[in-house]
Design a protein around this motif. Structure first.
Motif, PDB file in Angstrom:
ATOM      1  N   UNK A  70      43.082 -11.863  27.137  1.00 31.07           N
ATOM      2  CA  UNK A  70      44.382 -12.419  26.804  1.00 31.07           C
ATOM      3  C   UNK A  70      44.386 -12.732  25.314  1.00 31.07           C
ATOM      4  N   UNK A  71      45.258 -12.087  24.575  1.00 27.89           N
ATOM      5  CA  UNK A  71      45.384 -12.329  23.141  1.00 27.89           C
ATOM      6  C   UNK A  71      44.035 -12.235  22.442  1.00 27.89           C
ATOM      7  N   UNK A  83      47.418 -19.750  24.344  1.00 35.38           N
ATOM      8  CA  UNK A  83      48.403 -18.755  23.901  1.00 35.38           C
ATOM      9  C   UNK A  83      49.207 -18.186  25.061  1.00 35.38           C
ATOM     10  N   UNK A  84      48.941 -18.724  26.245  1.00 36.38           N
ATOM     11  CA  UNK A  84      49.529 -18.169  27.453  1.00 36.38           C
ATOM     12  C   UNK A  84      50.597 -19.117  28.011  1.00 36.38           C
ATOM     13  N   UNK A 109      48.710 -31.474  28.626  1.00 30.54           N
ATOM     14  CA  UNK A 109      47.700 -30.514  29.067  1.00 30.54           C
ATOM     15  C   UNK A 109      47.495 -29.423  28.034  1.00 30.54           C
ATOM     16  N   UNK A 110      48.581 -29.050  27.362  1.00 25.89           N
ATOM     17  CA  UNK A 110      48.482 -28.004  26.344  1.00 25.89           C
ATOM     18  C   UNK A 110      47.855 -28.532  25.065  1.00 25.89           C
ATOM     19  N   UNK A 157      54.530 -24.309  25.108  1.00 17.26           N
ATOM     20  CA  UNK A 157      53.460 -24.165  24.123  1.00 17.26           C
ATOM     21  C   UNK A 157      53.708 -23.073  23.096  1.00 17.26           C
ATOM     22  N   UNK A 158      54.961 -22.553  23.052  1.00 17.55           N
ATOM     23  CA  UNK A 158      55.273 -21.465  22.146  1.00 17.55           C
ATOM     24  C   UNK A 158      54.280 -20.315  22.336  1.00 17.55           C
ATOM     25  N   UNK A 159      54.162 -19.792  23.560  1.00 14.92           N
ATOM     26  CA  UNK A 159      53.074 -18.864  23.869  1.00 14.92           C
ATOM     27  C   UNK A 159      53.244 -17.500  23.184  1.00 14.92           C
TER      28      UNK A 159
END
Ligand code: ATP
Ligand code: MG
Lengths: 307, 255
Positions: A70-71, A83-84, A109-110, A157-159
């Motif tokens: 992932x990323x 990032x998710x 949590x983020x 979270x602005x993923x």
């Protein structure tokens, strides 16, 4: 694609539901990649393994084999998780929290900076159209409202990578359009969007590429145009001056209108039909290829027997 | 660590917004307040009986709260799948368990402090004396609850809620009796029973180690070493139970 935001390689998963139930092979070596900035549609019939794949990506289940990136990070790394943005198939929410409290919890949590948190929450609430209902208890929300909060949580979270499991199901037409707009806006802002869906028009309208998965295996992958750009499966033609009776060529469908006769013939029989009609002195008015739609393609793949 | 704190705070909030907690707290209060009745009905030192029954009630209801709320809040989070969203965020599975645990400990502590204050005020009303040792006994009960809540979490990830609750209750009952059984059977010559009791005694925490009620009620001196050992014992057992819970939960598929 040089810049892969989501890579799934050789994913296998067998569920062992219990003592007296047969094992379920949900994923059988599934592989695909999604590039940065793509809107990627994940299609397949019920039980194909879409949710299982998504759960594996989000570390809700562990695959038996395979790797997921992932990323640029292994999917279990906290850097990947930051990032998710993930939205589950049905909205699963706490009944004891209000929408805003829920988003605050998710923000913690983020690990979002406390300073900008409230503004950010207000931003996503606005984005999903829930600003005016944010302070009501989640237990009092309708399914569509819960789904919007579920989406807000995924956006918080602005993923870089948005993973949405059937984001449009259960929404009213307005809600569906909102979600489409959100997906387009996030993609325009540079995010990669991966979503599963059964709603073909949405997929056709949004997706740069799609993958079709059936029975835990990848059946097709590419742009919608690529997948549909095959030889036409049949032709429609209209003609006058000849009767239908006694034609030797098998027809898929036919209709005698007052002005002309319309028939549909499978591609392999097209030339035979033309020759036969020519021999009877018919005058051809039109000849049109019938292209397969994404829906047809999906039905075709789903219906195929699998081994 | 913000994630752990957030999960603990959310667990605490979920409990205090749940009717069930108030049911337990209400029963505990009723029990403590009605100790006065027992005091009047029984011959002997009224204040001592109030303290004794009061502390026993506090222990019993703390146990109920620890067991039931742990089971309820952990299994609810897993069964209603709210845990999906947590695990898709930068939160490790052990952090989820520790967050849940700390939230539950906070609930038990809040309840314990509240009921103990009520008991201490009652004792003050009857005897005109403020007895700080009641808080010491409550603190030792809290140690016991640290262990029980950890076992409850272990059983919550191992099995279904009803079975898990029964198993945790069994730990409570056995934990309070195994030491006596052990003492009794130790005198016996080597036998199957003796072996069995030995195994149970060493696997299940001896919860009598946290019982300082006699000392507190009768104003007897408390051995500091016993307190020190109780603390170490509680932390060790709770840690082992949580590590086992993590080992199971870590590899588990959620559905
Ligand atoms: N926890 C589980 N235990 C046993 N079998 C499971 C479990 N989860 C999924 N399966 C099985 O795995 C297969 C794939 O399921 P999955 O939910 O991934 O399908 P899907 O593509 O998301 O379908 P839908 O379009 O209905 O959402 C199905 O056969 C399903 O029965
Ligand atoms: Mg699904």
């Amino acid at each position: 694609m040089s810049d892969i935001q989501l890579s799934v390689q050789g994913l296998w998963k067998t569920f062992h539901p219990g003592l007296f139930e047969a094992d379920v092979e949900a994923l059988k070596g599934l592989s695909f990649e999604v590039g940065r900035g793509e809107i990627f549609g994940f299609l397949g019939p019920n039980g194909a393994g879409k949710t299982t794949t998504i759960k594996a990506i989000c570390e809700i289940i562990r695959p038996d084999a395979g790797t997921i990136n992932v990323c640029g990070h292994p999917h279990t790394a906290p850097a990947a998780k930051r990032k998710l943005g993930f939205m589950s198939e049905s909205p699963y929410v706490y009944r004891h929290l209000s929408g805003r409290e829920y988003l605050r919890f998710c923000g913690e949590l983020l690990g979002l900076p406390p300073a900008g948190m409230e503004a950010r929450i207000a931003g996503v609430l606005d984005e999903v159209g829930m600003a005016s209902r944010a302070d009501r208890g989640l237990g009092t929300y309708s399914k569509g409202m819960q789904q919007r909060i579920g989406l807000a949580q995924a956006l918080l979270g602005d993923p870089e990578l948005l993973i949405l499991d059937e984001p449009m199901s259960g929404l009213d037409p307005l809600g569906r359009r909102d979600v489409r707009d959100i997906i387009l806006a996030r993609a325009a802002a540079g995010a990669t969007v991966f979503f599963s869906s059964h709603i073909i028009p949405d997929v056709e309208a949004l997706c740069d590429r799609v993958a079709i998965v059936v029975d835990g295996r990848l059946r097709a992958i590419g742009t919608v145009d690529e997948l549909l750009a095959r030889d036409p499966v049949s032709f429609e033609l209209t003609f006058t001056g000849a009767a239908l009776d006694g034609l030797a060529t098998p027809l898929e469908a036919s209709h005698e209108r007052s002005d002309a006769t319309w028939v549909r013939v499978a591609t392999p029989h097209r030339d035979a039909l033309l020759a036969e009609l020519g021999g009877r002195g018919a005058r051809l008015l039109s000849l049109n290829p019938v292209r397969i739609s994404l829906e047809d393609l999906l039905v075709e793949h789903s219906a195929e027997p699998t081994t | 660590m913000r994630a752990i704190r957030a999960i603990a705070a959310n667990t605490f909030r979920e409990a205090i917004r749940d009717r069930i907690l108030y049911l337990f707290v209400g029963f505990a209060l009723a029990m403590v307040v009605s100790t006065k009745l027992f005091g009047m009905l029984t011959v002997g030192d009224e204040a001592k009986i109030v303290k004794d029954i009061g502390l026993a009630s506090i222990q019993f209801f703390s146990m109920l709260i620890a067991v039931m709320m742990s089971m309820l809040l952990v299994s609810r989070e897993v069964d209603s799948r709210t845990v999906f969203i947590i695990l898709a965020k930068p939160v490790r599975r052990w952090q989820f368990l520790v967050g849940k645990y700390l939230g539950l400990v906070a609930i038990v502590t809040a309840n314990l402090v509240f009921i103990t204050v009520v008991l201490a005020v009652m004792v003050l009303a009857y005897t005109g004396q403020w007895d700080p040792m009641l808080f010491f006994a409550a603190a030792m009960t809290l140690l016991e609850m640290l262990v029980l809540a950890a076992f409850a979490i272990l059983f919550a990830v191992l099995t279904r809620p009803i079975l898990g609750s029964l198993m945790t209750l069994a730990v409570f009952v056995v934990g309070h009796t195994s030491a006596e059984l052990w003492l009794l059977t130790r005198q016996l010559p080597g036998s199957l029973t003796r072996g069995l009791v030995a195994v149970v005694y060493h696997l299940i925490p001896n919860l009598e180690r946290f019982n300082f009620r006699t000392e507190v009620v009768h104003g007897l001196p408390v051995a500091p070493a016993a307190v020190g050992w109780a603390v170490i014992y509680a932390v060790a057992f709770a840690a082992v139970a949580l590590v086992l819970a993590d080992l199971r939960f870590r590899s588990r598929d959620l559905r």
